[in-house]
Scaffold this motif. Structure first.
Motif, PDB file in Angstrom:
ATOM      1  N   ARG A  79     -11.286  -4.249   1.029  1.00 34.06           N
ATOM      2  CA  ARG A  79     -11.043  -5.679   0.818  1.00 34.06           C
ATOM      3  C   ARG A  79     -10.063  -6.210   1.860  1.00 34.06           C
ATOM      4  N   ALA A  80      -8.985  -5.464   2.060  1.00 35.95           N
ATOM      5  CA  ALA A  80      -7.981  -5.892   3.033  1.00 35.95           C
ATOM      6  C   ALA A  80      -8.544  -5.877   4.448  1.00 35.95           C
ATOM      7  N   LEU A  81      -9.350  -4.865   4.776  1.00 40.06           N
ATOM      8  CA  LEU A  81      -9.975  -4.808   6.094  1.00 40.06           C
ATOM      9  C   LEU A  81     -10.950  -5.960   6.295  1.00 40.06           C
ATOM     10  N   ALA A  82     -11.694  -6.303   5.246  1.00 35.60           N
ATOM     11  CA  ALA A  82     -12.634  -7.415   5.338  1.00 35.60           C
ATOM     12  C   ALA A  82     -11.911  -8.700   5.720  1.00 35.60           C
ATOM     13  N   LEU A  83     -10.743  -8.912   5.147  1.00 36.07           N
ATOM     14  CA  LEU A  83      -9.957 -10.105   5.484  1.00 36.07           C
ATOM     15  C   LEU A  83      -9.500 -10.080   6.940  1.00 36.07           C
ATOM     16  N   ARG A  84      -9.131  -8.883   7.440  1.00 37.52           N
ATOM     17  CA  ARG A  84      -8.707  -8.785   8.839  1.00 37.52           C
ATOM     18  C   ARG A  84      -9.871  -9.151   9.768  1.00 37.52           C
TER      19      ARG A  84
ATOM     20  N   VAL B 115      -2.818   6.836  -0.387  1.00 32.02           N
ATOM     21  CA  VAL B 115      -2.724   5.381  -0.463  1.00 32.02           C
ATOM     22  C   VAL B 115      -2.613   4.991  -1.924  1.00 32.02           C
ATOM     23  N   ASP B 116      -1.798   4.004  -2.213  1.00 31.11           N
ATOM     24  CA  ASP B 116      -1.535   3.595  -3.592  1.00 31.11           C
ATOM     25  C   ASP B 116      -2.706   2.792  -4.150  1.00 31.11           C
ATOM     26  N   THR B 117      -3.682   3.498  -4.714  1.00 32.69           N
ATOM     27  CA  THR B 117      -4.857   2.865  -5.305  1.00 32.69           C
ATOM     28  C   THR B 117      -5.121   3.485  -6.667  1.00 32.69           C
ATOM     29  N   ARG B 118      -6.113   2.930  -7.383  1.00 34.32           N
ATOM     30  CA  ARG B 118      -6.481   3.491  -8.684  1.00 34.32           C
ATOM     31  C   ARG B 118      -6.973   4.936  -8.551  1.00 34.32           C
ATOM     32  N   MET B 119      -7.591   5.260  -7.422  1.00 35.23           N
ATOM     33  CA  MET B 119      -8.150   6.592  -7.239  1.00 35.23           C
ATOM     34  C   MET B 119      -7.058   7.657  -7.141  1.00 35.23           C
ATOM     35  N   THR B 120      -5.871   7.276  -6.654  1.00 38.86           N
ATOM     36  CA  THR B 120      -4.805   8.257  -6.440  1.00 38.86           C
ATOM     37  C   THR B 120      -3.641   8.101  -7.411  1.00 38.86           C
ATOM     38  N   TRP B 121      -3.718   7.115  -8.305  1.00 38.67           N
ATOM     39  CA  TRP B 121      -2.593   6.867  -9.212  1.00 38.67           C
ATOM     40  C   TRP B 121      -2.282   8.106 -10.043  1.00 38.67           C
ATOM     41  N   GLY B 122      -0.991   8.434 -10.072  1.00 33.26           N
ATOM     42  CA  GLY B 122      -0.545   9.544 -10.897  1.00 33.26           C
ATOM     43  C   GLY B 122      -0.667  10.909 -10.246  1.00 33.26           C
ATOM     44  N   ARG B 123      -1.179  10.954  -9.009  1.00 33.47           N
ATOM     45  CA  ARG B 123      -1.332  12.254  -8.344  1.00 33.47           C
ATOM     46  C   ARG B 123      -0.099  12.574  -7.506  1.00 33.47           C
ATOM     47  N   GLU B 124      -0.038  13.829  -7.053  1.00 27.56           N
ATOM     48  CA  GLU B 124       1.120  14.262  -6.286  1.00 27.56           C
ATOM     49  C   GLU B 124       1.181  13.535  -4.950  1.00 27.56           C
ATOM     50  N   GLY B 125       2.366  13.529  -4.330  1.00 24.71           N
ATOM     51  CA  GLY B 125       2.523  12.912  -3.018  1.00 24.71           C
ATOM     52  C   GLY B 125       2.906  11.449  -3.080  1.00 24.71           C
ATOM     53  N   ALA B 126       3.388  10.987  -4.250  1.00 24.87           N
ATOM     54  CA  ALA B 126       3.683   9.571  -4.424  1.00 24.87           C
ATOM     55  C   ALA B 126       4.724   9.063  -3.429  1.00 24.87           C
ATOM     56  N   LEU B 127       5.633   9.933  -3.024  1.00 21.77           N
ATOM     57  CA  LEU B 127       6.693   9.499  -2.110  1.00 21.77           C
ATOM     58  C   LEU B 127       6.153   9.180  -0.719  1.00 21.77           C
ATOM     59  N   LEU B 128       4.960   9.653  -0.405  1.00 27.80           N
ATOM     60  CA  LEU B 128       4.396   9.440   0.925  1.00 27.80           C
ATOM     61  C   LEU B 128       3.288   8.384   0.928  1.00 27.80           C
ATOM     62  N   THR B 129       3.144   7.654  -0.167  1.00 24.78           N
ATOM     63  CA  THR B 129       2.068   6.678  -0.246  1.00 24.78           C
ATOM     64  C   THR B 129       2.381   5.420   0.550  1.00 24.78           C
ATOM     65  N   ILE B 130       1.295   4.730   0.959  1.00 24.02           N
ATOM     66  CA  ILE B 130       1.417   3.402   1.550  1.00 24.02           C
ATOM     67  C   ILE B 130       0.477   2.474   0.798  1.00 24.02           C
TER      68      ILE B 130
ATOM     69  N   PRO C 240      -2.533  -0.360   0.244  1.00 25.05           N
ATOM     70  CA  PRO C 240      -3.816  -0.617   0.894  1.00 25.05           C
ATOM     71  C   PRO C 240      -3.718  -1.656   2.004  1.00 25.05           C
ATOM     72  N   SER C 241      -2.889  -2.670   1.793  1.00 28.05           N
ATOM     73  CA  SER C 241      -2.737  -3.704   2.807  1.00 28.05           C
ATOM     74  C   SER C 241      -2.145  -3.132   4.097  1.00 28.05           C
ATOM     75  N   ARG C 242      -1.141  -2.287   3.948  1.00 30.00           N
ATOM     76  CA  ARG C 242      -0.522  -1.653   5.120  1.00 30.00           C
ATOM     77  C   ARG C 242      -1.509  -0.723   5.810  1.00 30.00           C
ATOM     78  N   ALA C 243      -2.278   0.022   5.017  1.00 30.66           N
ATOM     79  CA  ALA C 243      -3.296   0.903   5.591  1.00 30.66           C
ATOM     80  C   ALA C 243      -4.307   0.099   6.393  1.00 30.66           C
ATOM     81  N   ALA C 244      -4.742  -1.041   5.842  1.00 28.42           N
ATOM     82  CA  ALA C 244      -5.714  -1.887   6.533  1.00 28.42           C
ATOM     83  C   ALA C 244      -5.148  -2.429   7.845  1.00 28.42           C
ATOM     84  N   ASP C 245      -3.872  -2.815   7.828  1.00 26.34           N
ATOM     85  CA  ASP C 245      -3.234  -3.300   9.061  1.00 26.34           C
ATOM     86  C   ASP C 245      -3.271  -2.222  10.140  1.00 26.34           C
TER      87      ASP C 245
END
Length: 245
Positions: free
Chosen positions: A15-20, A184-199, A201-206
């Protein structure tokens, strides 16, 4: 006007990439498994960017439908200049490790479905000798971890596929970029390990869009995952197989 097909368009990154892309004047065909959601995303992009966006549906596992789908999308766009592959699923890894059907479902959603669609799009771009393909993968494909090797193997295969395709398409002037995402902080990864390294979706798209504009080939996002995975690849197999992460 650049004509772009985005596969998996209802994901937050897509979605964010589509806007870009739309903000730069691209004409978009946004495709996903859920027709209603794809249409809502297209309407939202159209309103926000002021550029009409089309929508449609596809099924990654329905290989027989892929040729007609790609032809239809290109026809609706009035041509095809680029494809962005954003779809995939973590699946239920615990089930997939003991159930062949579940394992194949994960592999189809993350690799074979993408390989089929990319091959058809690449054929079109190769014939016109221009265009781009962006393949969004995962750092999970860098090495087989005991906790996610079904998903990871599919993403690893996708990266290898994109690497070979990039070599083949170079002579045709078609740019192939592989994105290896960390968490990436999305529904697919919510609650999984590595939370401190998440970004986000908007930042990922940028970052993805900036790398595309620079015609990068292999991109780790965020950048520090290149260092992390480089270190992980150096761990001897005798030790790596005992690591629980």
């Amino acid at each position: 006007m650049t004509k772009v097909l985005i596969l998996g368009a209802t994901s937050p990154i897509a979605r964010a990439l589509a806007l870009r892309f739309a903000s730069d004047g691209a004409r978009l065909y946004l495709a996903a498994r859920n027709a209603d959601e794809a249409r809502r995303v297209a309407e939202d992009v159209s309103v926000r960017a002021g550029v009409a966006a089309l929508s449609g549906t596809f099924d990654a596992s329905d290989f027989a439908s892929h040729d007609e789908f790609v032809r239809h999308a290109a026809g609706q766009l009035g041509g095809l200049d680029g494809v962005v592959v954003c779809f995939g699923t973590l699946g239920d890894e615990e089930v997939a490790q003991t159930d062949p059907d579940a394992a194949l479902a994960t592999i189809h959603q993350n690799f074979t479905g993408a390989a089929s669609l990319i091959t058809l799009a690449a054929r079109h771009l190769e014939q016109q000798r221009s265009g781009f393909i962006i393949v969004i993968g995962s750092v999970a494909g860098e090495r087989g971890r005991k906790k996610n090797y079904v998903y990871g193997s599919a993403k690893g295969a996708l990266a290898t596929f994109a690497q070979g395709l990039r070599g083949r398409m170079t002579a045709s002037g078609v740019h192939v970029m592989t994105v290896k995402l960390g968490t990436v902080d999305t529904r697919m990864t919510w609650g999984r390990e590595g939370a401190l390294l998440t970004i986000t979706p908007s930042r990922a798209a940028d970052l993805i869009y900036a790398a595309y504009r620079k015609r990068a080939e292999v991109v780790y996002l965020p950048w520090y995952w290149r260092l992390i995975m480089g270190a992980i690849r150096l761990i001897p197999e005798s030790r790596f197989k005992r690591i629980s992460f």
